[in-house]
Write a protein that holds these residues in place. Structure first.
Motif, PDB file in Angstrom:
ATOM      1  N   PRO A 146       0.833  -1.213   0.000  1.00 24.33           N
ATOM      2  CA  PRO A 146       0.000   0.000   0.000  1.00 24.33           C
ATOM      3  C   PRO A 146       0.864   1.257   0.000  1.00 24.33           C
ATOM      4  N   ASN A 148       0.206   3.982   1.316  1.00 22.23           N
ATOM      5  CA  ASN A 148       0.167   4.585   2.649  1.00 22.23           C
ATOM      6  C   ASN A 148       1.304   4.103   3.545  1.00 22.23           C
ATOM      7  N   GLU A 159      -9.558   6.291   4.316  1.00 21.62           N
ATOM      8  CA  GLU A 159     -10.485   5.199   4.035  1.00 21.62           C
ATOM      9  C   GLU A 159     -11.730   5.792   3.387  1.00 21.62           C
ATOM     10  N   PRO A 164      -7.176  -0.444  -0.688  1.00 21.96           N
ATOM     11  CA  PRO A 164      -5.973   0.396  -0.615  1.00 21.96           C
ATOM     12  C   PRO A 164      -5.306   0.568  -1.979  1.00 21.96           C
TER      13      PRO A 164
END
Length: 669
Positions: A146, A148, A159, A164
């Motif tokens: 991901p 992130n 979210e 993701p």
């Protein structure tokens, strides 16, 4: 910043300038598309391009090549009007042509030479992609992780109901972001050029589809990838690319830096200013020098300035699988991925992505390439590893897109028989009848979905059927496409493929753009902004008729009742529509008449006012709907008046629905 093939798509010339940066060619329903291939690395898929080889063919005649390019440039400069052109042509052994044409500046006039710095737009993305592959090869970055995981907290994607976003999605335009450009993609001054992380936080677009669904070109995705790379290495993005790519390549004049304020860590050395070409707009038979185009705020997606001399080194490194003059610039694993990983494609026969590089077919061979555009520069980079041949071309004029797009193809067709477009097979005798399934209107998915900008940067396309071909009309241009196989059409000349997509019921639901980086869905009536603008004009005429009728009957005796109330409320709605239509027309004309307003100062105060004025018009029109019943029951109205009254309400409601679809209400600005 956009690939060179399509351009920037709107009703006005000023907003069309943005179309050069966004690539725009009406969807009652989305086509069902095959999911792109996932990131693991199996053996090469069937039909994929053969591996890049180091076998160099015999060198081309440099004198003949130079004469041909000289003639092509001169012909385009005379016919179209180009201020300046920068060209590099190489093979794996070295440069075949490094040359500048025309001028890089006026007052005093400066000629373009091989060191003149041109803005290369989205060709910049290829450096960002290679840096990501280098970090992946070193084990510092997992493409299937991901995004992130590598982003600072302020930049992590929230979210939002979708899966993701992986790093790999950012490299392949499959993250699912909507598109946005006006008011922020370019900056008019150094002070308006935000730091990358601030820009990514302030101008984060909404996600509108599941990641990995299909590829739709996204500048934001590549800018976010740049932030990932900087975070992984703990170095500013510009310095990182200089350390790992530009300096090892000897591209000492090139980079992502721009002439920003003193103290800005992204600022370019003052010594390079003398090498920069100005950008020009073709005007009144001459050229108007334009200001610098600041892109540092989204730099990883398009901020590079480079020269023919420097880009020749980059081309040679690509042809030699990461090596230049005996030095390893990139590890072999980077090019192993480009060669062996399956392409990301929106359909099996569509143009694909090799980790961000476009992969197109020229006859029997396949390219690695990328186009790019800013407001005044148009560039193209094409590498044919199987032929040991690479081309870079850039123009410094707003109307230079066609030349930048076409020169590499002209050279490939002239010098390489294997790369020439084969003769087309004859179309079936019943082609004109059977091909009607493809005809119709389509709306591109590379657009804004949640704001009014949708009306300004969305692109509609029209497919018409000829005797033995299809005609694709988009962005004021029309091209012919010849049948190749079921649902697949090839360009009359060149590497393009137009691939149609069928929905679950087997009907044509859309097509993949020739560049492979956008999908167009079947369009209904309200999926055309032009139809909505026509409805708005009809509403204004209807409003004038309603108010004129009320004025004519102002002295007639009226009996109190619901019908009288219905007429009065319709009059209020008509007045609201006139006020909105007038204000909106003036605001729209402002954007059309002043390029700077659309690009740098969007949204304007008047546009804000106009879109909030849509709200009373919409609400009053809705109120008129339940009042139709007493109007029809009235014995004081004849049938003709009842029909006129109903028609006015219907037009107002239809226009209101169209405005809602295109986000033309205040809070959606």
């Amino acid at each position: 910043m956009t690939p060179a093939a399509p351009a920037v798509r709107t009703p006005s010339r000023s907003v069309q300038a943005v179309g050069f940066v966004l690539a725009l060619l009406a969807g009652a329903g989305q086509a069902q598309l095959p999911a792109p291939v996932a990131p693991p690395r199996p053996a090469r898929e069937p039909g994929a391009a053969p591996a890049i080889t180091e076998t160099a063919p015999a060198r081309l005649d440099a004198a003949d090549l130079a004469a041909f390019v000289d003639g092509a440039v001169e012909a385009y400069r005379r016919r179209v009007g180009l201020a300046g052109v920068s060209v590099a042509v190489v093979d794996a052994q070295g440069p075949l042509l490094l040359r500048g044409y025309g001028f890089a500046g006026l007052e005093p006039e400066r000629p373009v030479d091989e060191r003149s710095l041109f803005r290369i737009g989205s060709v910049s993305k290829t450096f960002t992609y290679l840096q990501a592959l280098k970090l992946a090869d070193a084990g510092k970055l997992r493409l299937d992780a991901p995004a992130n995981d590598y982003l600072p907290p302020a930049l992590r994607l929230p979210e939002d109901g979708y899966a993701p976003v992986l790093v790999w999605h950012l490299m392949t335009h499959t993250a699912g972001f909507e598109d946005s450009a006006l008011g922020h993609l370019f900056a008019a001054t150094p002070q308006a050029s935000l730091p990358l992380n601030d820009y990514l936080q302030r101008h984060r677009p909404a996600r509108v589809r599941e990641p990995g669904t299909h590829a739709v070109y996204s500048n934001y995705s590549v800018a976010l990838l740049g932030a990932v790379l900087a975070q992984v290495e703990g170095v500013g993005f510009e310095a990182l690319l200089e350390r790992d790519l530009f300096q090892p390549l000897g591209m000492h004049d090139s980079g992502f830096r721009e002439p920003l304020d003193a103290g800005d860590p992204r600022s370019a050395p003052a010594a390079l200013q003398a090498l920069r070409s100005a950008g020009f707009a073709r005007k009144d038979g001459g050229f108007e020098s334009k200001g610098f185009e600041y892109i540092a705020q989204i730099g990883p997606a398009g901020a590079v300035s480079s020269s023919a001399s420097d880009m020749a080194k980059y081309l040679r490194m690509l042809l030699n699988r990461g090596r230049l003059d005996g030095r390893e610039i990139l590890p072999p694993g980077v090019f192993q991925r480009l060669e062996d990983d399956p392409l990301v494609r929106n359909a099996p026969d569509a143009t694909g992505f090799a980790h961000g590089f476009f992969r197109k077919r020229y006859g029997e061979v396949t390219s690695l390439e990328h186009g790019g555009a800013t407001l005044y520069f148009h560039s193209n980079l094409v590498v044919l590893p199987e032929l040991g041949f690479g081309v870079f071309v850039s123009t410094n004029t707003d109307i230079g897109r066609q030349f930048a797009a076409e020169l590499p193809g002209l050279l490939i067709e002239r010098y390489f028989a294997r790369a020439r477009t084969p003769a087309a097979a004859a179309a079936p005798a019943d082609f004109a009848a059977t091909a009607q399934a493809y005809a119709g209107s389509y709306l591109g998915e590379r657009r804004t979905y949640t704001t009014f900008e949708k009306m300004l940067i969305s692109s509609n396309a029209e497919i018409r059927v000829g005797k033995d071909h299809l005609v694709l009309s988009a962005n004021g241009d029309s091209t012919r496409w010849l049948p190749e196989k079921p649902d697949v059409f090839r360009a009359e000349r060149g590497p393009g493929r137009l691939v149609f997509l069928r929905d679950g019921s087997g009907r044509i639901g859309g097509f993949v753009s020739p560049g492979g980086h956008d999908v167009f869905d079947r369009a209904g009536f309200f999926d055309s902004s032009q139809n909505v603008l026509l409805l708005l004009g009809l509403s204004a005429l209807s409003a004038v008729g309603v108010l004129f009728g009320l004025w004519q009957r102002r002295r007639q005796p009226r009996r109190p009742g619901a019908a009288v109330a219905s007429a009065r409320w319709l009059g209020l709605a008509a007045a609201a529509w006139l006020v909105f239509a007038g204000t909106f027309a003036v605001a729209f004309a402002q954007l059309a008449g002043d390029e700077a307003l659309a690009l740098f100062h969007y949204p304007t105060p008047l546009l804000r006012v106009a879109l909030w004025l849509a709200l009373p018009a919409l609400l009053l029109s809705l109120l008129c709907l339940p009042l139709l019943w007493p109007a029809w029951r009235s014995r004081d109205w004849n049938a003709w008046r009842k029909l006129r009254h109903t028609a006015a309400v219907a037009v107002f409601l239809a226009t209101g629905w169209g405005l809602w679809v295109w986000n033309a209400v205040g809070w959606k600005l």
